[in-house]
Motif scaffolding. Structure first.
Motif, PDB file in Angstrom:
ATOM      1  N   ASN A 112     -34.177  84.750  -6.042  1.00 18.59           N
ATOM      2  CA  ASN A 112     -35.648  83.722  -5.419  1.00 18.59           C
ATOM      3  C   ASN A 112     -37.262  83.702  -6.428  1.00 18.59           C
ATOM      4  N   GLY A 113     -36.936  83.728  -7.828  1.00 18.24           N
ATOM      5  CA  GLY A 113     -37.622  84.094  -8.967  1.00 18.24           C
ATOM      6  C   GLY A 113     -38.224  85.503  -9.338  1.00 18.24           C
ATOM      7  N   ARG A 114     -37.782  86.520  -8.920  1.00 22.77           N
ATOM      8  CA  ARG A 114     -38.893  87.357  -8.462  1.00 22.77           C
ATOM      9  C   ARG A 114     -37.906  88.385 -10.484  1.00 22.77           C
ATOM     10  N   ARG A 115     -39.273  88.192 -11.518  1.00 17.18           N
ATOM     11  CA  ARG A 115     -38.565  88.522 -12.925  1.00 17.18           C
ATOM     12  C   ARG A 115     -37.884  90.171 -13.158  1.00 17.18           C
ATOM     13  N   ARG A 116     -38.349  90.872 -12.369  1.00 21.66           N
ATOM     14  CA  ARG A 116     -38.054  92.074 -11.834  1.00 21.66           C
ATOM     15  C   ARG A 116     -36.970  92.528 -11.742  1.00 21.66           C
ATOM     16  N   ASP A 117     -36.120  92.131 -10.105  1.00 21.95           N
ATOM     17  CA  ASP A 117     -35.035  92.164  -9.896  1.00 21.95           C
ATOM     18  C   ASP A 117     -33.655  91.517 -10.890  1.00 21.95           C
ATOM     19  N   ALA A 118     -34.887  90.058 -11.451  1.00 20.59           N
ATOM     20  CA  ALA A 118     -33.581  89.632 -12.613  1.00 20.59           C
ATOM     21  C   ALA A 118     -33.155  90.335 -13.421  1.00 20.59           C
ATOM     22  N   ALA A 119     -34.330  91.285 -14.213  1.00 15.09           N
ATOM     23  CA  ALA A 119     -33.787  91.811 -14.965  1.00 15.09           C
ATOM     24  C   ALA A 119     -33.200  92.780 -15.025  1.00 15.09           C
ATOM     25  N   ALA A 120     -33.307  93.759 -13.728  1.00 15.68           N
ATOM     26  CA  ALA A 120     -32.423  94.800 -13.340  1.00 15.68           C
ATOM     27  C   ALA A 120     -31.133  94.952 -13.317  1.00 15.68           C
ATOM     28  N   GLU A 121     -30.552  93.283 -13.351  1.00 11.82           N
ATOM     29  CA  GLU A 121     -29.659  92.635 -12.990  1.00 11.82           C
ATOM     30  C   GLU A 121     -29.177  93.003 -14.229  1.00 11.82           C
ATOM     31  N   LEU A 122     -29.950  92.151 -15.134  1.00  6.29           N
ATOM     32  CA  LEU A 122     -28.991  91.588 -16.140  1.00  6.29           C
ATOM     33  C   LEU A 122     -29.028  92.589 -17.297  1.00  6.29           C
ATOM     34  N   PHE A 123     -29.480  94.032 -16.796  1.00  8.30           N
ATOM     35  CA  PHE A 123     -29.363  95.609 -17.720  1.00  8.30           C
ATOM     36  C   PHE A 123     -30.648  94.881 -18.557  1.00  8.30           C
ATOM     37  N   MET A 124     -31.618  94.840 -18.267  1.00  3.99           N
ATOM     38  CA  MET A 124     -32.597  94.204 -19.775  1.00  3.99           C
ATOM     39  C   MET A 124     -33.706  94.378 -18.777  1.00  3.99           C
ATOM     40  N   SER A 125     -35.319  94.566 -19.920  1.00  8.38           N
ATOM     41  CA  SER A 125     -36.697  95.177 -19.517  1.00  8.38           C
ATOM     42  C   SER A 125     -36.975  94.090 -18.753  1.00  8.38           C
ATOM     43  N   GLU A 126     -38.261  93.645 -17.714  1.00  6.18           N
ATOM     44  CA  GLU A 126     -39.050  92.953 -17.702  1.00  6.18           C
ATOM     45  C   GLU A 126     -39.590  92.323 -18.796  1.00  6.18           C
ATOM     46  N   ARG A 127     -40.385  92.783 -19.976  1.00  7.42           N
ATOM     47  CA  ARG A 127     -40.729  92.333 -20.907  1.00  7.42           C
ATOM     48  C   ARG A 127     -39.856  91.376 -21.690  1.00  7.42           C
ATOM     49  N   THR A 128     -38.326  91.678 -21.406  1.00 11.47           N
ATOM     50  CA  THR A 128     -37.201  90.457 -22.803  1.00 11.47           C
ATOM     51  C   THR A 128     -36.884  90.055 -22.643  1.00 11.47           C
ATOM     52  N   LEU A 129     -36.201  89.924 -20.599  1.00 13.42           N
ATOM     53  CA  LEU A 129     -36.504  89.108 -20.060  1.00 13.42           C
ATOM     54  C   LEU A 129     -37.473  87.677 -19.926  1.00 13.42           C
ATOM     55  N   TYR A 130     -38.704  88.238 -20.035  1.00 17.24           N
ATOM     56  CA  TYR A 130     -40.061  87.312 -20.172  1.00 17.24           C
ATOM     57  C   TYR A 130     -40.419  86.053 -21.844  1.00 17.24           C
ATOM     58  N   ARG A 131     -39.327  87.073 -22.418  1.00 10.92           N
ATOM     59  CA  ARG A 131     -39.112  86.369 -23.752  1.00 10.92           C
ATOM     60  C   ARG A 131     -38.097  86.337 -24.088  1.00 10.92           C
ATOM     61  N   LYS A 132     -37.141  86.522 -23.544  1.00 12.77           N
ATOM     62  CA  LYS A 132     -35.562  85.478 -23.790  1.00 12.77           C
ATOM     63  C   LYS A 132     -36.169  84.076 -22.647  1.00 12.77           C
ATOM     64  N   ILE A 133     -36.984  84.005 -21.463  1.00  9.62           N
ATOM     65  CA  ILE A 133     -37.062  82.991 -20.531  1.00  9.62           C
ATOM     66  C   ILE A 133     -38.176  81.923 -21.612  1.00  9.62           C
ATOM     67  N   LYS A 134     -39.123  82.351 -22.345  1.00  8.74           N
ATOM     68  CA  LYS A 134     -39.962  81.548 -23.392  1.00  8.74           C
ATOM     69  C   LYS A 134     -39.071  81.449 -24.983  1.00  8.74           C
ATOM     70  N   GLU A 135     -37.829  81.759 -25.026  1.00  5.95           N
ATOM     71  CA  GLU A 135     -37.503  81.828 -26.391  1.00  5.95           C
ATOM     72  C   GLU A 135     -36.463  80.403 -26.019  1.00  5.95           C
ATOM     73  N   LEU A 136     -36.261  80.540 -24.417  1.00  8.54           N
ATOM     74  CA  LEU A 136     -35.117  79.525 -24.529  1.00  8.54           C
ATOM     75  C   LEU A 136     -35.369  77.722 -23.890  1.00  8.54           C
ATOM     76  N   GLY A 137     -36.385  77.888 -23.836  1.00  7.86           N
ATOM     77  CA  GLY A 137     -37.438  77.167 -22.714  1.00  7.86           C
ATOM     78  C   GLY A 137     -36.599  77.212 -20.485  1.00  7.86           C
ATOM     79  N   ILE A 138     -36.379  78.195 -20.753  1.00  9.26           N
ATOM     80  CA  ILE A 138     -36.477  78.459 -18.987  1.00  9.26           C
ATOM     81  C   ILE A 138     -37.449  77.987 -18.522  1.00  9.26           C
ATOM     82  N   GLU A 139     -37.089  77.302 -16.950  1.00  3.79           N
ATOM     83  CA  GLU A 139     -38.893  76.512 -16.427  1.00  3.79           C
ATOM     84  C   GLU A 139     -38.472  77.074 -15.079  1.00  3.79           C
ATOM     85  N   GLU A 140     -38.630  78.212 -14.779  1.00  4.42           N
ATOM     86  CA  GLU A 140     -38.652  78.891 -13.403  1.00  4.42           C
ATOM     87  C   GLU A 140     -39.795  78.395 -12.077  1.00  4.42           C
ATOM     88  N   GLU A 141     -38.310  78.409 -11.067  1.00  4.24           N
ATOM     89  CA  GLU A 141     -39.004  77.728 -10.099  1.00  4.24           C
ATOM     90  C   GLU A 141     -39.904  78.146  -9.036  1.00  4.24           C
TER      91      GLU A 141
END
Length: 395
Positions: free
Chosen positions: A366-395
């Motif tokens: 449901n758009g929660r970055r912290r939970d999504a980062a834990a599922e993907l085995f990466m830090s929340e900061r890394t996930l934020y950077r990936k979202i920006k790099e890949l041009g992902i629009e968050e709902e």
């Protein structure tokens, strides 16, 4: 030379793996020097113990030891946290404050997740390593510090340098002495020892009999891939200890607590082997994306069938207008009996697969970055950077 057994007992390090012993030997040999050390290894392997060992057996052991998680500090305040600031340097700076490098003068500072540092901070850190000088935020006065730096990362810094996310000169300054901490799958002989330790801790804390593994369950545990390494193993041991009534764990019981490898793949059977390295991780990521896509397609086909048959439209979890066929396509193109194959889409790049995986993880949480980062085995900061790099629009 300090005995390795003494070091392990002092710091609670468990294992007899030659790879682990080699990493500890390097830490002990470099401890009396002031050389910078870079500890590398996957998330959850226990990298945080090695800076403690280095500090404890160095000439700085009576001075301060400060551990800093660089990935947990917002980019806008990290310079102030590390190097301090003057009164009025920015909004909210009501008084002057020392940074970690100033506080740790004469001691050791541990920079965990060092690859998450922004570029301006990397330049400041490089100056400290080269000259021992730094400047507080909002000041023009150069100050000196005598600090031993030990850094750690689970990121491939060579790739980060290639993509411009990490300075090459800083890498060589930090990597004066490298220490590679092995993944849990590379030291299978230690898995049952660690499980017994974690199960024993739970039993002692809650005054219950400790669980034990039968031979088949022990072999199953040793052949599992352990993407989350020691952190994941501890979680499994604590769950089993708290939930299971039986104190002897069989493979059938153990299988309930071992997450599927990748998407849909069962835990490794006894004697099976997995390919190590990036290829195995990428393959698991691809499988997960494909299975998720298959599930979405089947859901869409079912809804289309119900709509064409006049059934009431179910309330979807999110808007599916973007997934419905265009007006140029007829219902005949979407026959209900059509089989969905597992073949991967042709021409899908690694970046596209990663983007798809992140999008799905965000939707599932449901758009929660912290939970999504834990599922993907990466830090929340890394996930934020990936979202920006890949041009992902968050709902």
């Amino acid at each position: 030379m300090t005995d390795l057994t003494t070091v392990k007992q002092r710091f609670g390090i468990i294992g007899t793996s030659p790879l682990l012993d080699r990493a500890l030997e390097v830490a002990l040999r470099v401890a009396p020097t002031d050389l910078s050390v870079l500890v590398t290894g996957e998330s959850g392997v226990g990298k945080e113990f090695f800076p403690l060992v280095i500090h404890a057996y160095s000439a700085r052991k009576h001075d301060k030891y400060i551990a800093v998680n660089c990935g947990a500090i917002p980019e806008g305040t990290i310079d102030s946290e590390l190097f301090g600031h003057e009164k009025g340097a920015f909004t909210g700076a009501l008084e002057a404050r020392k940074g970690y490098f100033e506080e740790a003068d004469g001691g050791t500072i541990f920079l965990d997740e060092v690859a998450e540092l922004p570029h301006p901070t990397q330049a400041r850190l490089l100056r400290v390593l080269q000259t021992g000088e730094f400047i507080r935020v909002g000041s023009s006065k150069v100050q000196k510090t005598d600090v031993r730096v030990v850094a750690a990362t689970n990121t491939d810094l060579s790739e980060a340098i290639t993509t411009g996310r990490f300075r090459e000169d800083l890498y060589y300054r930090l990597n004066t002495v490298p220490i590679a901490v092995p993944a849990l799958r590379e030291r299978p002989q230690d898995v049952s020892l660690l499980f017994r330790k974690f199960a024993g801790d739970v039993a002692t804390q809650y005054r219950m009999p400790a669980v034990t593994l039968d031979p088949a369950a022990r072999q199953m545990l040793e052949n599992y891939y352990w993407r989350g390494n020691i952190r994941q193993l501890k979680n499994v041991a604590e769950q089993i200890s708290a939930i299971e009534q039986s104190r002897v764990i069989t493979p059938e019981i153990l299988a309930k607590y071992l997450p599927q490898q990748g998407a849909g793949a069962p835990p490794l059977p006894a004697g099976a082997r997995r390919a190590d390295g990036d290829s195995a991780t990428e393959r698991e990521l691809l499988y997960k994306v494909l299975f998720d896509m298959r599930a979405d397609i089947n859901d869409l086909k079912r809804m289309m069938s119900e709509l064409m048959q006049g059934a009431p439209r179910p309330e979807p979890a999110h808007d599916i207008k973007g997934l419905l066929p265009s007006a140029a396509q007829t219902p005949a193109d979407y026959a209900v009996s059509e089989d969905v194959t597992d073949e991967p889409p042709h021409g899908m790049t690694k970046a596209e697969m990663q983007r798809e995986q992140i999008v799905r993880a965000l939707r599932r949480n449901n758009g929660r970055r912290r939970d999504a980062a834990a599922e993907l085995f990466m830090s929340e900061r890394t996930l934020y950077r990936k979202i920006k790099e890949l041009g992902i629009e968050e709902e």
